[in-house]
Enzyme design. Structure first.
Site, mmCIF file in Angstrom:
data_model
loop_
_atom_site.group_PDB
_atom_site.id
_atom_site.type_symbol
_atom_site.label_atom_id
_atom_site.label_comp_id
_atom_site.label_asym_id
_atom_site.label_seq_id
_atom_site.Cartn_x
_atom_site.Cartn_y
_atom_site.Cartn_z
ATOM 1 N N LYS A 185 91.269 -10.333 50.838
ATOM 2 C CA LYS A 185 91.988 -9.588 49.803
ATOM 3 C C LYS A 185 93.280 -10.308 49.488
ATOM 4 C CE LYS A 185 91.575 -5.495 47.656
ATOM 5 N NZ LYS A 185 90.370 -4.656 47.487
HETATM 6 N N1 GLU Z 1 88.367 -4.885 44.403
HETATM 7 C C1 GLU Z 1 87.028 -4.377 44.578
HETATM 8 C C2 GLU Z 1 86.894 -3.731 45.927
HETATM 9 O O1 GLU Z 1 87.848 -3.272 46.509
HETATM 10 C C3 GLU Z 1 85.974 -5.438 44.285
HETATM 11 C C4 GLU Z 1 86.044 -6.680 45.105
HETATM 12 C C5 GLU Z 1 85.100 -7.780 44.644
HETATM 13 O O2 GLU Z 1 84.340 -7.593 43.694
HETATM 14 O O3 GLU Z 1 85.157 -8.854 45.257
HETATM 15 O O4 GLU Z 1 85.810 -3.571 46.430
#
Ligand code: GLU
Length: 427
Positions: A116
């Protein structure tokens, strides 16, 4: 030498969301059998990058922002997870979000680890040009560790297709090749996937339908309260409304609107597009203050905003049958206990909101093969993956007599640690 569970770079007095995640790991550990000897792996991110992101503001001054990319685990594949732009982003938060991506990706069995990123910035204070410069400089700073087979960012809170296009372009300029696979959630015109924008909300709806069937709640006519009306809550609202549910309350950062007969969701979207939030929506019959939103009686409650919203303070007020965690980390472990005690069925974030990353995976596969699928095919595959994941988790929860959250962690952590074990330690 002892294994210290807490890395020294965190304030042990206030672990924030990372502390919430560690408690969830403590709850799954007794269920991991022999694999529990690897569990410390899950309690420390593999790699943390903190970067300074300087930009020139439109008025000629220089501003500095704090940026992060955390790669929590890469045992099952490259890092994967969104990038968040928010004024309250902290390292503890990004660490927790990266860890929840590890669990989420394993829960739906897509071949990724967890990562993240984030920048501590309120994007509403930036012009479009400033936002573009911020995004490009951040991408350049983290380009050391991202890449189509290393770590693949995506949208999250306050980031969108345009931000992903800038990230892709910046990375492509640095690398000297097109690199569409370096980020997902891109515009359709530049390697994005049909259905990606709606995918998280669709996954919330699909798991909600499964949970409702288990609890004997009819979707048609169900009363639904939603916190957050963005890419997750707003889309889930559309899908529930289309299925005949009544969206009786919506809360966002501007306020809370209520209509027991069901809010007109299409009109509410128009109002939000025009005014920036749900406050002042003329189609509401009442408004509520922030805290009393939790006391509104519903059949299904969907927290789809930020983490740590449902806490020991408000969990006792909640009167609903099912909670669908569209947000990441909306429920603290203390609140989890209170809600489980009240026999409210919680579909946890790491299962409920996994639709987004599932279609991100489809997008990445399509980019690699340069062969694009129809929306129908994407939605059908997404629905099948979400249903299968829900039912596997349900079986584990019945067999082990644990919550859906612990059951999801059992399934996912077993997959991650089995990969860890079979790979072995290097060198
Ligand atoms: N931000 C989204 C999540 O928390 C998607 C992450 C992604 O598609 O890599 O799952």
């Amino acid at each position: 030498m002892t294994n210290h569970a807490l890395p020294s770079y965190l304030n042990a007095e206030d672990l924030g969301p990372w502390g919430q995640y560690l408690k969830q790991i403590d709850r799954v550990t007794p269920h991991l059998g022999g694999l529990s000897r690897w569990v410390e792996t899950l309690k420390r991110p593999k790699r943390i990058l903190v970067v300074d992101v300087p930009i020139e503001r439109d008025d000629g001054t220089i501003a500095h922002y704090e940026g992060y990319r955390v790669q929590h685990n890469m045992s099952r594949g490259p890092g994967k997870g969104g990038v968040r732009f928010h004024q309250d982003v902290t390292l503890s938060e990004v660490m927790a979000l990266s860890a929840w991506m590890t669990v989420k990706n394993a829960a739906v069995n897509v071949p990724y680890g967890g990562a993240k990123g984030g920048i501590r910035v309120d994007p509403k204070t930036l012009s479009k040009g400033e936002l573009q410069r911020l995004t490009r400089r951040y991408t350049s700073e983290i380009s050391l560790i991202i890449g189509p087979t290393k770590d693949i960012p995506a949208p999250d809170v306050n980031t969108n297709e345009q931000v992903m296009a800038w990230m892709m372009d910046s990375y492509a300029m640095i690398e000297g090749n097109l690199s569409t696979g370096v980020v997902t959630g891109k515009p359709i015109s530049m390697g994005g996937s049909l259905g990606r924008r709606e995918a998280t909300g669709r996954g919330v709806f699909v798991t909600g339908r499964e949970a409702a069937a288990k609890r004997g709640v009819a979707i048609a006519g169900a009363r639904i309260a939603i916190q957050g009306f963005g890419n997750v809550g707003g889309i889930a609202a559309n899908m529930f409304a289309d299925a005949g549910s009544k969206i009786i309350a919506v809360q966002d950062h501007t306020g809370t609107v209520v209509h027991q007969g069901g809010l007109n969701v299409a009109e509410l979207h128009k109002h939000v597009a025009e005014t920036g939030g749900v406050a002042g929506f003329p189609g509401a019959e009442a408004t509520q203050d922030r805290d009393s939103f939790w006391g509104i009686e519903s059949d299904i409650l969907v927290p789809a905003a930020l983490e740590q919203q449902i806490t020991a303070k408000n969990a006792g007020q909640i009167r609903t049958k099912i909670i669908l965690e569209g947000a990441n980390g909306p429920t603290t472990p203390e609140a989890d206990d209170i809600l489980n005690e009240k026999d409210i069925l919680i579909v946890p974030d790491v299962l409920c909101n996994a639709g987004g990353v599932t279609v991100s995976y489809f997008e990445w596969v399509q980019d690699f093969s340069s062969f694009f699928w129809s929306e129908e095919e994407i939605n059908a595959r997404l629905t099948r993956i979400m249903q299968d994941a829900f039912n596997s988790v349900w079986e584990v929860s019945q067999e082990k007599k644990v919550s859906l959250r612990t059951a999801t962690f059992i399934l996912a952590c077993t997959r991650v640690l089995a990969a860890r074990e079979v790979r072995g330690l290097y060198p």
